[in-house]
Design an enzyme around this catalytic site. Sequence first.
Site, PDB file in Angstrom:
ATOM      1  CE1 TYR A 155     -21.039 -15.010 -29.855  1.00 49.06           C
ATOM      2  CE2 TYR A 155     -22.145 -14.595 -27.858  1.00 49.06           C
ATOM      3  CZ  TYR A 155     -21.043 -14.601 -28.670  1.00 49.06           C
ATOM      4  OH  TYR A 155     -19.776 -14.595 -27.834  1.00 49.06           O
TER       5      TYR A 155
ATOM      6  CG  HIS B 287     -17.028 -10.780 -31.340  1.00 46.89           C
ATOM      7  ND1 HIS B 287     -18.285 -11.403 -31.611  1.00 46.89           N
ATOM      8  CD2 HIS B 287     -16.708 -11.942 -30.574  1.00 46.89           C
ATOM      9  CE1 HIS B 287     -18.630 -12.383 -31.140  1.00 46.89           C
ATOM     10  NE2 HIS B 287     -17.594 -12.970 -30.642  1.00 46.89           N
TER      11      HIS B 287
ATOM     12  N   PRO C  25     -14.748 -22.033 -20.607  1.00 44.10           N
ATOM     13  CG  PRO C  25     -16.131 -21.448 -18.500  1.00 44.10           C
ATOM     14  CD  PRO C  25     -16.055 -21.057 -19.926  1.00 44.10           C
ATOM     15  CG  LEU C  26     -17.252 -25.896 -18.001  1.00 40.40           C
ATOM     16  CD1 LEU C  26     -18.568 -26.075 -17.853  1.00 40.40           C
ATOM     17  CD2 LEU C  26     -16.276 -26.310 -16.768  1.00 40.40           C
ATOM     18  N   GLY C  27     -13.924 -26.163 -21.508  1.00 43.92           N
ATOM     19  CA  GLY C  27     -13.264 -26.707 -22.992  1.00 43.92           C
ATOM     20  C   GLY C  27     -14.445 -27.058 -23.841  1.00 43.92           C
ATOM     21  NE  ARG C  28     -14.363 -23.620 -28.384  1.00 47.72           N
ATOM     22  CZ  ARG C  28     -14.326 -22.347 -28.366  1.00 47.72           C
ATOM     23  NH1 ARG C  28     -15.721 -22.117 -27.927  1.00 47.72           N
ATOM     24  NH2 ARG C  28     -13.640 -21.458 -28.668  1.00 47.72           N
ATOM     25  N   GLY C  29     -17.201 -28.023 -23.174  1.00 47.21           N
ATOM     26  CA  GLY C  29     -17.978 -29.187 -22.668  1.00 47.21           C
ATOM     27  C   GLY C  29     -16.991 -30.327 -22.477  1.00 47.21           C
ATOM     28  CG  PHE C  30     -13.036 -32.681 -24.147  1.00 46.86           C
ATOM     29  CD1 PHE C  30     -13.333 -33.776 -24.747  1.00 46.86           C
ATOM     30  CD2 PHE C  30     -11.477 -32.581 -23.435  1.00 46.86           C
ATOM     31  CE1 PHE C  30     -12.628 -34.798 -25.009  1.00 46.86           C
ATOM     32  CE2 PHE C  30     -11.020 -34.057 -23.739  1.00 46.86           C
ATOM     33  CZ  PHE C  30     -11.241 -34.845 -24.274  1.00 46.86           C
TER      34      PHE C  30
END
Length: 326
Positions: free
Chosen positions: A56, A122, A202-207
């Site tokens: 990162y 990773h 877990p949030l679908g990359r924001g979607f």
Amino acid sequence: MQTRILGRGLEVSALGLGCMGLSYAYGPATERSEAIRLLRGAHDRGVTFFDTAEAYAQGANEDLLGEALAPVRDEVVIATKFGFTNGVTTEGLDSRPENIRTVTDAALTRLRTDHIDLLYQHRVDPNVPIEDVAGTVRELIQAGKVRHFGLSEAGVESIRRAHAVQPVTALQSEYSLWWREPEAEILPLLEELGIGFVPFAPLGRGFLTGKIDANTTFDANDFRSNVPRFTTAARQANQTLVDLIATLAAEKAVTPAQIALAWLLAQRPWIVPIPGTTKLHRLEENLGAADIVLSGEDLTRIDAALAGIEIHGARYSPSQQQFVSR
């Protein structure tokens, strides 16, 4: 904040914090003082589990965490990862034992600590036997530099082989309402072996929050701009899932993000999602999911609805998918 146990005794907050987006992958890095305020705010609100990696921003994210969490180091669990050449995802994989040791020492310096609580590979490196990887981490544990061993996006065979050499505390892989592949083979295996599961994205990359639609544009540095699942056509097709989540959220007077996280928490008691955010109010919203209890009837209804929804678009580009061990 409630706590959960990963593997053989690693206690963490029921929701952790994925820190990647503060430095990497989703556009410009968050201004450092703002990022530190968010990280310390997470700790103040009960988060004890923080996730980073060498890859990162080539250690910059680790350095950020090191500064932010130094005052509370003994109160938090820090997870980081090794496995990419020079810490750059586009340069390929490198899990040679000598590289693992070098990367670990560098991470300890950046994180301003004498131990890493959870050290993940990773991505599985096909050029290095997983037994050699697990054995190297075992040596680092014996030396006191690492406390627990983890894998990320590893397949069934790799998990079994690694676990036979050094017990795996946690597997980190993508899992959410729009990516349920782990349910087929991974979750049963983890339950059998007593390994915890840490879902990223877990949030679908924001979607899944309902804040992204077909009209959303992404920064040139935002990796979603190259992900098949985030093309305009795919977002239009996948809106059906977002609408379902929004309906459930409205019925319970909560937000879609909270429904998505509560659903994950309800799947197994040893699942610890790590949603990421750069905004304090979104952090507070996410943490509120830990207080939401979905009934058996709720979960059955969600499963039935999902069975009738086809998700469009691959979750990775071909160049990224090649690193996933399955």
